[in-house]
Design an enzyme around this catalytic site. Structure first.
Site, PDB file in Angstrom:
ATOM      1  N   TRP A  23      44.675   7.479  28.474  1.00  0.00           N
ATOM      2  CA  TRP A  23      43.556   6.653  28.000  1.00  0.00           C
ATOM      3  C   TRP A  23      43.400   6.781  26.500  1.00  0.00           C
ATOM      4  CZ3 TRP A  23      42.926   3.089  31.216  1.00  0.00           C
ATOM      5  CH2 TRP A  23      42.932   3.309  32.597  1.00  0.00           C
ATOM      6  N   LYS A  69      33.274   5.686  37.245  1.00  0.00           N
ATOM      7  CA  LYS A  69      33.755   7.023  37.576  1.00  0.00           C
ATOM      8  C   LYS A  69      32.605   7.899  38.076  1.00  0.00           C
ATOM      9  CE  LYS A  69      37.669   5.600  36.033  1.00  0.00           C
ATOM     10  NZ  LYS A  69      38.263   5.718  34.741  1.00  0.00           N
ATOM     11  N   ASP A 103      35.282   8.734  24.358  1.00  0.00           N
ATOM     12  CA  ASP A 103      35.332   8.083  25.663  1.00  0.00           C
ATOM     13  C   ASP A 103      34.965   9.151  26.696  1.00  0.00           C
ATOM     14  OD1 ASP A 103      36.054   7.024  28.122  1.00  0.00           O
ATOM     15  OD2 ASP A 103      38.100   6.478  27.536  1.00  0.00           O
TER      16      ASP A 103
HETATM   17  C1  LIG Z   1      39.143   4.824  33.932  1.00  0.00           C
HETATM   18  C2  LIG Z   1      39.151   5.160  32.512  1.00  0.00           C
HETATM   19  C3  LIG Z   1      39.306   4.179  31.519  1.00  0.00           C
HETATM   20  C4  LIG Z   1      39.544   2.726  31.845  1.00  0.00           C
HETATM   21  O1  LIG Z   1      38.397   2.141  32.349  1.00  0.00           O
HETATM   22  P1  LIG Z   1      38.297   0.593  32.626  1.00  0.00           P
HETATM   23  O2  LIG Z   1      36.841   0.411  32.862  1.00  0.00           O
HETATM   24  O3  LIG Z   1      39.141   0.315  33.818  1.00  0.00           O
HETATM   25  O4  LIG Z   1      38.782  -0.126  31.438  1.00  0.00           O
HETATM   26  C5  LIG Z   1      39.267   4.569  30.203  1.00  0.00           C
HETATM   27  N1  LIG Z   1      39.083   5.852  29.858  1.00  0.00           N
HETATM   28  C6  LIG Z   1      38.937   6.821  30.784  1.00  0.00           C
HETATM   29  C7  LIG Z   1      38.732   8.226  30.341  1.00  0.00           C
HETATM   30  C8  LIG Z   1      38.965   6.509  32.130  1.00  0.00           C
HETATM   31  O5  LIG Z   1      38.820   7.484  33.045  1.00  0.00           O
END
Ligand SMILES: *Cc1c(COP(=O)(O)O)cnc(C)c1O
Length: 360
Positions: free
Chosen positions: A101, A195, A171
């Site tokens: 990511w 998540k 993030d």
């Molecule tokens: C799942 C995830 C993403 C991607 O998320 P989307 O909403 O599908 O774009 C980005 N960063 C992390 C840390 C993730 O776990």
């Protein structure tokens, strides 16, 4: 009705209480005569829902007044572009690459400016967090970027990097609301909610006000300007209204559970059960350096691909779903987010013990 123990990395398990409440309100939200799904986002009733969600999140995370909370769409991945488009005044940023990511965010930033990789753990398949106490961060970098919890590899920053005075952007998709945070240490905290907080389709951005400006990169679409959404309190256009409503319910659930300190305690306890077992097991092994282990995503292997596949299959038959590791790394991964009850982890470990006995 029978519910499984869902160890999915995302979309992931939500509190059963929240789902039941939403079911009860499905046809008639509190006397409005309609579902939240059918409601105008400009209505008084919906205004109450989004305002209360924001207030509860502010309370939970102790968000200072000089930060805006935005409920946006496009998932976490859209932020990979939105961040450089809005923050790259000098067209330069430092990225710490600790997994896929972070790497995707870094590659996207390169489209817009000079994104510099200042640290990486790619040399050992992202199984650790690099030392970030003294990184070669360019003087004129607009920000330093991290992915705080690496969902795929199961690592977590236990201490934030020394940004040498630069704005930190994080993030937090897979560790959102899993433990207390000091919001002041960040310029931007963002995460997709699927998540740990709610249904896919909502991304929450917590951003310090001075970072919200008209001065975006040329060609930035209106919808990708933080200022547009901040000025309209996340109602510039139709927001992901139903998703925000569910997030609001999860915030209330966390408050009822005792807030983020209680969440951390609950998550520590769950993770310890699983990690302690992995450390003593003769068959299963954790794949992450101990001091960098995530409380949320726990990858492990047997060292034998066929046995891994057998485990995933038998676990599924026993009611433990989504234990297969990410398609790029193989093995297994148990995601044990806030809503995973402690019994889920205890039963998983009991199942693993049994599997070890039969396959050792
Ligand atoms: C799942 C995830 C993403 C991607 O998320 P989307 O909403 O599908 O774009 C980005 N960063 C992390 C840390 C993730 O776990």
């Amino acid at each position: 009705m029978s519910r499984v123990y869902n160890f999915s990395a995302g979309p992931a398990v939500l509190p059963e209480e929240v789902l039941k409440e939403a079911a009860d309100e499905m046809l008639d939200y509190r006397g409005s005569g309609m579902s939240v799904m059918e409601m105008s986002h400009r209505s008084k009733v919906y205004d109450g829902i989004i305002k209360e969600a924001e207030a509860d999140l502010r309370e939970l995370m102790n968000i200072p007044d000089n930060y805006k909370v935005l409920f946006l769409q496009g998932g976490a991945s859209q932020q990979f572009a939105m961040i450089p488009m809005n923050l790259m005044k000098n067209r330069k940023a430092a990225y710490i690459v600790t997994g896929q990511w972070a790497k995707k965010a870094y590659q996207e930033a390169k489209v817009y400016g000079d994104a510099v990789e200042v640290a990486s753990s790619a040399d050992q398949t992202f199984s650790y967090i690099p030392d970030c106490s003294d990184l070669p961060i360019p003087e004129d970098a607009d920000y330093v970027y991290i992915c705080e919890n690496n969902t795929i590899y199961g690592t977590k920053f236990k201490t934030l990097p020394n940004t040498k005075g630069h704005t930190l952007v994080a993030d937090v998709s897979s560790c959102f609301l899993s433990e207390p945070v000091d919001v002041c240490k960040y310029g931007v905290i963002y995460g997709g909610v699927q998540k740990n907080i709610g249904p896919a389709g909502v991304v929450i951005v917590i951003i310090r006000e001075d970072l919200i400006t008209e001065d975006t990169l040329p060609g930035t679409p209106t919808m990708l300007k933080y200022k547009i959404h901040a000025d309209a309190d996340s109602l510039y256009n139709t927001p992901p209204a139903y998703g925000i409503y569910i997030c609001g319910k999860v915030f209330k659930w966390i408050k009822k559970m005792g807030g983020l300190d209680a969440m951390k305690e609950h998550n520590d306890k769950k993770a310890k059960i699983l990690y302690d077992f992995l450390d003593e097991s003769r068959l299963f092994k954790g794949t992450v350096r101990k001091e960098d282990r995530s409380l949320m995503n726990v990858p492990f292997v047997t060292g034998n691909e066929e046995l891994d596949a057998k485990f995933v299959k038998e676990a599924k038959e026993a009611g433990f779903e989504n234990l297969k590791g990410h398609r790029t790394v193989g093995g297994m991964r148990a995601s044990i987010y806030n809503a995973m009850p402690i019994e889920g982890v205890e039963k998983l470990v009991a199942f693993m013990r049994e599997f070890e006995k039969n396959n050792g």
